[in-house]
Motif scaffolding. Structure first.
Motif, PDB file in Angstrom:
ATOM      1  N   VAL B  27       0.864  -1.174   0.000  1.00  0.00           N
ATOM      2  CA  VAL B  27       0.000   0.000   0.000  1.00  0.00           C
ATOM      3  C   VAL B  27       0.905   1.230   0.000  1.00  0.00           C
ATOM      4  N   ALA B  28       0.591   2.213  -0.864  1.00  0.00           N
ATOM      5  CA  ALA B  28       1.476   3.377  -0.976  1.00  0.00           C
ATOM      6  C   ALA B  28       0.766   4.665  -0.610  1.00  0.00           C
ATOM      7  N   SER B  29       1.516   5.594  -0.043  1.00  0.00           N
ATOM      8  CA  SER B  29       0.983   6.940   0.214  1.00  0.00           C
ATOM      9  C   SER B  29       1.291   7.786  -1.021  1.00  0.00           C
ATOM     10  N   TRP B  30       0.750   8.998  -1.050  1.00  0.00           N
ATOM     11  CA  TRP B  30       0.995   9.867  -2.206  1.00  0.00           C
ATOM     12  C   TRP B  30       2.484  10.220  -2.321  1.00  0.00           C
ATOM     13  N   LEU B  58      -8.721   7.720  -1.570  1.00  0.00           N
ATOM     14  CA  LEU B  58      -7.957   7.701  -2.812  1.00  0.00           C
ATOM     15  C   LEU B  58      -6.442   7.806  -2.580  1.00  0.00           C
ATOM     16  N   GLY B  59      -6.024   7.690  -1.321  1.00  0.00           N
ATOM     17  CA  GLY B  59      -4.587   7.668  -1.031  1.00  0.00           C
ATOM     18  C   GLY B  59      -3.859   8.943  -1.398  1.00  0.00           C
ATOM     19  N   ARG B  60      -4.537  10.083  -1.292  1.00  0.00           N
ATOM     20  CA  ARG B  60      -3.888  11.359  -1.637  1.00  0.00           C
ATOM     21  C   ARG B  60      -3.173  11.979  -0.448  1.00  0.00           C
ATOM     22  N   SER B  61      -3.265  11.374   0.719  1.00  0.00           N
ATOM     23  CA  SER B  61      -2.500  11.937   1.825  1.00  0.00           C
ATOM     24  C   SER B  61      -1.035  11.613   1.571  1.00  0.00           C
ATOM     25  N   TYR B  62      -0.192  12.605   1.752  1.00  0.00           N
ATOM     26  CA  TYR B  62       1.234  12.450   1.424  1.00  0.00           C
ATOM     27  C   TYR B  62       1.934  11.537   2.417  1.00  0.00           C
ATOM     28  N   GLU B  77     -10.810  -0.119   1.585  1.00  0.00           N
ATOM     29  CA  GLU B  77     -10.691   0.951   0.598  1.00  0.00           C
ATOM     30  C   GLU B  77     -12.100   1.347   0.167  1.00  0.00           C
ATOM     31  N   THR B  78     -12.420   2.630   0.256  1.00  0.00           N
ATOM     32  CA  THR B  78     -13.817   3.054   0.131  1.00  0.00           C
ATOM     33  C   THR B  78     -14.257   3.434  -1.283  1.00  0.00           C
ATOM     34  N   MET B  79     -13.290   3.570  -2.192  1.00  0.00           N
ATOM     35  CA  MET B  79     -13.550   4.087  -3.541  1.00  0.00           C
ATOM     36  C   MET B  79     -14.815   3.594  -4.242  1.00  0.00           C
ATOM     37  N   MET B  80     -15.132   2.301  -4.055  1.00  0.00           N
ATOM     38  CA  MET B  80     -16.284   1.748  -4.791  1.00  0.00           C
ATOM     39  C   MET B  80     -17.619   2.113  -4.128  1.00  0.00           C
ATOM     40  N   ALA B  81     -17.560   2.580  -2.891  1.00  0.00           N
ATOM     41  CA  ALA B  81     -18.793   3.022  -2.228  1.00  0.00           C
ATOM     42  C   ALA B  81     -18.968   4.487  -2.575  1.00  0.00           C
ATOM     43  N   PHE B 124      -8.991  14.596  -6.647  1.00  0.00           N
ATOM     44  CA  PHE B 124      -8.976  13.137  -6.519  1.00  0.00           C
ATOM     45  C   PHE B 124      -8.907  12.731  -5.055  1.00  0.00           C
ATOM     46  N   VAL B 125      -9.886  13.160  -4.296  1.00  0.00           N
ATOM     47  CA  VAL B 125      -9.995  12.799  -2.884  1.00  0.00           C
ATOM     48  C   VAL B 125     -11.425  12.319  -2.634  1.00  0.00           C
ATOM     49  N   THR B 126     -11.597  11.512  -1.587  1.00  0.00           N
ATOM     50  CA  THR B 126     -12.943  11.053  -1.245  1.00  0.00           C
ATOM     51  C   THR B 126     -13.511  11.932  -0.137  1.00  0.00           C
ATOM     52  N   PHE B 127     -14.834  11.877   0.031  1.00  0.00           N
ATOM     53  CA  PHE B 127     -15.426  12.669   1.107  1.00  0.00           C
ATOM     54  C   PHE B 127     -15.019  12.140   2.477  1.00  0.00           C
TER      55      PHE B 127
END
Ligand code: FAD
Ligand code: NAP
Lengths: 246, 460
Positions: B27-30, B58-62, B77-81, B124-127
Motif C-alpha cells: 500500500v502506498a501513500s501519495w 484515494l490515497g492522496r494523503s502524502y 478501501e472506500t472508492m467503490m462506495a 482526486f480525494v474522497t469525502f
C-alpha cells in the motif's frame, strides 16, 4: 431510451446505469436486495439531469419465479420499453468451485440456465411490442477452454452461444441482441485478484457498452484490446493450452 | 426533505456469492512511502468495514496516515462506495457514501450551479478522506474547513461494531474527534453536507507577481478581504531581497454576464509515465523551474476568466505527478505559523529553510483562516506554508529543524502531509492532543483502529 437493468447496483452495471441516466434516459432497476436497489435508485435520481426518479423492483437470478413480475413492473413504470440489460452474474475462483460442488451448481445455474430463462421472458416481451434491444454481459472467459476458468468459462460460453443464435434468429423481427465480453475489469467481482495488463475500469467499459447499444453492435469486447488477446488465444494449439496456465 | 431518512441503520448479511479474499499487498501513500497490509475493496462499506482497522480513500494523503501499522492489518478501501444517497436541488443538501470523490461531484454538479463549499488542491480525494483530514482549500480564510464548518452529519462504524449517526447534537464528542481525526475513531460510511450555489461554472481570477515575503504577508491579508479564494506560490530557494518572491492567485466565481453562457469543457489529463531518477531533481533544476514559474507572468498582473480546474487543481493536469520525485518518494512539510507569532515569523521560517537547502519546486502559502472545530484539525489563525521535500538522507534532520522553529513560534504541522515528525515534537505543538486521545480511548478502548502514523505519533 427506456431501460430495464438487472444488476445495476454494483460494478459494471452501476456504471452503465449512470451512463444511461446522465444522457437523460430512464432506467428501471431490478435486483435481489431492496436496500441496495433503493440506494442505487437515489444515486441515479441525483445524477439525472432533470432529477427524474428511478424505479426498482425485486428480481433474483436464483429464483426464476421472480422474472416475469419484475419485467411487468418495469414495463408498466417505463411505458414503452426499449432495452433490457443484464449485468448481473456470479464469479468464483476455479479452486473454490472445484472444492464446493454446490457453489459450482449455483454459479452454472445463475450464469447460464437462469440468465437464459430471464432472456427468454425479455425476448418475448420485446418482440411482442415490435422489437428492442437485449444486451447481456457474458465474458472473454467463454471464448476458449482454459484452466483457471473451466466452470465459470463454461457458463459464459453457453450464454454467448445462446446470445449469438438469438441475434441471428430475431434481428429481422426487430430484436437486436448484444453479447458483451468484458476482459478483466476492476470491480468488486475481481477485487483481490491480480490485475493483468489491459485491465479496464467500469466507467470506460460502460461507455463502450452504451455506444454498442446505440449502434446495435452484436458483439463487443471491452476493453477493446481483449478482442485481440482472445483472437490469439482462440488460435493457440491444444498442446500449448495444456501447458500454459492462462 | 430529511436526508437521514434514507440511511437505514438496520443491517443484514447478504450473501454475495463469494468469499472475501485476503491477500497482503503493498500500500502506498501519495509521497510513495509503502507498507504491506490487507486491503478489502467493494461497494458494501457496511459489511467490509466490520473487520477493518483503518479506512482508506484515494490515497492522496502524502504521509503515513492511510498506511497500515502492521502487515496483518486489514484496511477497507472506500472508492467503490461512491453513491449519492440524497440530493435536494432546492437547498443543495446532499448525502453521499464516503468513497465518492470530489472529482465526480464536480463533474456532476459544477454545470448545474453547485460547488463543494471547501475543496483541497486536488479533486482526486474522497469525502471520507476530506472529513478525516478536515481539509481546507484556497478559500480557508473565507469558508473554513470541510468537516469543521460544513458537514451536517455522518454515519460511522465504530470499534464495538455499532453503526452510529453522529453530528453536533448526537454523540458530539465522536463527531468532533472524527473531523480531522485521521481515521482513528472509526470508519466514516456516509457524509451529509450542503453544496454552495455558484453564479457560473467559471472562475474570474487575478494573478500577479509579488516581490518578496513581506509584501506577500500584506497582500494575503488585503486581497483575502476582497476575494473569497486565494493562494500564493513562493520560491523557497532565493535568499536576501528576493526571499519569498512569487505569485499570488486570487479569484471568485464569475458572474453570469462574465461567463456569457459559455459551456465548460472537460479537461484532458496527461499521466506522468515513470519514476524520475534521483539526480533529476537538484538545486539547479529546481531553481530554473522556480525562475521560469515566476517569470511566466511577464506582465506583472493577469486577470480574467479561467477554467475552475486550472484555478483550483493545477496539479491535477498531470496524473501521477508524484513520480517526478523518484522511487524514494517525497514528503510534504506543511505548517501553520500563528498570527500571534508576528509578521516576521514567515521570514524567519523561510530563512531557516533556505539555509537548510531544502529545495522545493513548489511552495504554497495561504491565509489559514479560523481554527477548525475538529479536535485535531490543522488550521488556526495565521499563515500556512507547504513545501515538498524529495526524500534524501537528511530529510529527518530538515523536518526536525523546521519543527523546532514551528514549536518556538507556537504553530503546528498538518498530519495528512506528515511522515517524519517525532512523537515528542508533535506533543509539544499540540495542546489538544490529550483531549483527542481521551475521546479515542472512550470509543475504542481495546485499540482496534490504528495506522502507521498513529503508531509513530501516539504509540498505537
Ligand atoms: C495535489 C494535492 C493537493 C492537496 N491540497 C490540499 C489542500 O489544499 N488542503 C488540504 O487540506 N489538503 C490537501 N491535500 C491533502 C488531501 O486533501 C488529504 O490528504 C485528503 O485526506 C486525501 O483524501 P483521500 O480520500 O485520498 O484519503 P486517503 O489519503 O486515502 O486517507 C487520508 C486519511 O483519511 C482517512 N480516511 C479516508 N477515508 C476514510 C473514511 N471513510 N473513514 C475514516 N477515515 C478515512 C485515512 O485513514 C487517512 O488517515 C492535497 C493532496 C494532494 C495530493
Ligand atoms: N469484472 C470483470 O472483470 C468481468 C469480466 C468478464 C465478465 N464479467 C461479467 O460482467 C458482469 C458484471 O460484472 P461486475 O464485475 O460488474 O460484477 P459485480 O460487481 O459483482 O456486480 C454483480 C451484479 O450482479 C448482481 N447480482 C449478483 N447475483 C445476483 C442475483 N442472484 N440476482 C440478481 N442480481 C444479482 C449484483 O447485485 P447485488 O448488489 O445484489 O449483489 C450486482 O449488481 C457479470 O456477468 C460478470 O460475469 C465481469
Amino acid at each position: 431510451m427506456n431501460t430495464i437493468l438487472l444488476g445495476g447496483t454494483k460494478g459494471i452495471g452501476r456504471a452503465l446505469a449512470r451512463e444511461i441516466i446522465e444522457a437523460g434516459n430512464q432506467v428501471f432497476l431490478i435486483g435481489r436486495d431492496p436496500d441496495e436497489l433503493e440506494r442505487s435508485a437515489a444515486d441515479l435520481r441525483a445524477r439525472h439531469p432533470q432529477n427524474t426518479e428511478t424505479g426498482w423492483a425485486l428480481c433474483d437470478l436464483e429464483d426464476p419465479s421472480s422474472f416475469e413480475k419484475a419485467l411487468t413492473l418495469g414495463t408498466a413504470y417505463l411505458g414503452r420499453l426499449h432495452t433490457v440489460v443484464v449485468t448481473a452474474g456470479l464469479f468464483a475462483l476455479q479452486e473454490d468451485l472445484e472444492e464446493d460442488t454446490e457453489l459450482a451448481r449455483r454459479l452454472l445455474t445463475v450464469n447460464f440456465a437462469n440468465t437464459v430463462t430471464f432472456c427468454e421472458y425479455a425476448r418475448k416481451r420485446l418482440l411482442a411490442q415490435g422489437g428492442g434491444t437485449l444486451c447481456v454481459l457474458s465474458s472473454v472467459a467463454g471464448d476458449r477452454g482454459r484452466k483457471p476458468v473451466a466452470l465459470y468459462g463454461a457458463s459464459k460460453a453457453g450464454l454467448s452461444h445462446y446470445l449469438e443464435s438469438l441475434d441471428h434468429k430475431y434481428r429481422d423481427q426487430g430484436l437486436i441482441t448484444i453479447c458483451v465480453k468484458p476482459g478483466f475489469v476492476r470491480t468488486g467481482m475481481t477485487a483481490g485478484l491480480k490485475a493483468p495488463p489491459f485491465a479496464g475500469n467500469p466507467e470506460d467499459v460502460a461507455k463502450t457498452i452504451y455506444r454498442a447499444i446505440e449502434k446495435g453492435s452484436p458483439l463487443v469486447y471491452t476493453p477493446a484490446m481483449w478482442g485481440v488477446v482472445m483472437a490469439v488465444i482462440r488460435r493457440l494449439p491444444r498442446g500449448v493450452m495444456r501447458r500454459i496456465n492462462f | 426533505m430529511s436526508l437521514v431518512s434514507l440511511n437505514s441503520s438496520v443491517e443484514k448479511n447478504t450473501d454475495s456469492g463469494k468469499q472475501t479474499r485476503q491477500v497482503r499487498e503493498l500500500v502506498a501513500s501519495w509521497g510513495n512511502q509503502t507498507r504491506k497490509g490487507i486491503v478489502l475493496r467493494g461497494e458494501r462499506l457496511k459489511e467490509l468495514s466490520r473487520e477493518a482497522v483503518l479506512a482508506r480513500g484515494l490515497g492522496r494523503s502524502y504521509g503515513d496516515s492511510a498506511l497500515p501499522a502492521d502487515e496483518s492489518d486489514i484496511l477497507v478501501e472506500t472508492m467503490m462506495a461512491d453513491r449519492i444517497l440524497a440530493f435536494d436541488p432546492e437547498s443543495g443538501h446532499i448525502r453521499v457514501e464516503a468513497g465518492m470523490s470530489l472529482f465526480e461531484l464536480n463533474r456532476l454538479f459544477l454545470r448545474r450551479g453547485f460547488f463543494c463549499p471547501v475543496s483541497p488542491g486536488t479533486q482526486f480525494v474522497t469525502f471520507g478522506g476530506m472529513v478525516a483530514s478536515d481539509v481546507h482549500g484556497k478559500m480557508s480564510h473565507a469558508s473554513g474547513c470541510f468537516g469543521s464548518h460544513h458537514v451536517n452529519s455522518m454515519l460511522m462504524r465504530v470499534a464495538d461494531g455499532r453503526l452510529i449517526e453522529c453530528n453536533a447534537d448526537c454523540e458530539p464528542d465522536l463527531f468532533w474527534a472524527t473531523i480531522g481525526g485521521m481515521g482513528l475513531t472509526g470508519h466514516i460510511l456516509e457524509v451529509e453536507f450542503t453544496l454552495e450555489r455558484i453564479t457560473s461554472p467559471w472562475i474570474y481570477s487575478q494573478s500577479r507577481r509579488i516581490a518578496n515575503i513581506d509584501s506577500f504577508m500584506d497582500h494575503l491579508l488585503d486581497d483575502g478581504a476582497q476575494w473569497p479564494h486565494g493562494v500564493g506560490w513562493i520560491d523557497c530557494v532565493s535568499q536576501g531581497r528576493n526571499m519569498g518572491r512569487g505569485l499570488l492567485d486570487v479569484g471568485r466565481w464569475a458572474s453570469e454576464d462574465e461567463a456569457q453562457g459559455r459551456s465548460l469543457p472537460t479537461k484532458r489529463r496527461a499521466s506522468f509515465p515513470m519514476y524520475l531518477p534521483e539526480w533529476a531533481l537538484n538545486r539547479f533544476t529546481v531553481k530554473s523551474f522556480n525562475t521560469l514559474y515566476y517569470w511566466k507572468h511577464l506582465q506583472k498582473k493577469r486577470e480574467g476568466i479561467r477554467h475552475p480546474d486550472d484555478f483550483f487543481y493545477p496539479l491535477d493536469a498531470i496524473l501521477n505527478w508524484n513520480k517526478v520525485y523518484g522511487r524514494r518518494g517525497f514528503t510534504q512539510y506543511q505548517c501553520v505559523l500563528p498570527s500571534s507569532a508576528g509578521r516576521g515569523a514567515a521570514r524567519h521560517f523561510l530563512s531557516v529553510l533556505t539555509a537548510l537547502g531544502g529545495a522545493s519546486p513548489l511552495c504554497v502559502i495561504k491565509d489559514c483562516g479560523e481554527e477548525g472545530k475538529g479536535m485535531l484539525s490543522f488550521p488556526m489563525k495565521g499563515i500556512s506554508i507547504a513545501l515538498d521535500l524529495a526524500i534524501r538522507d537528511n530529510t529527518q534532520q530538515i523536518v526536525d529543524r523546521l519543527n523546532q522553529v514551528v514549536i518556538e513560534l507556537g504553530g503546528r504541522i498538518y498530519l495528512t502531509k506528515d511522515t517524519f515528525t517525532r512523537a515528542e515534537d508533535f506533543r509539544r505543538m499540540e495542546p489538544r492532543l490529550d483531549a483527542f486521545l481521551a475521546v479515542r480511548e472512550k470509543w475504542d478502548p481495546k485499540g482496534k483502529f490504528s495506522s502507521a502514523q498513529s503508531k509513530r505519533l501516539f504509540g498505537r
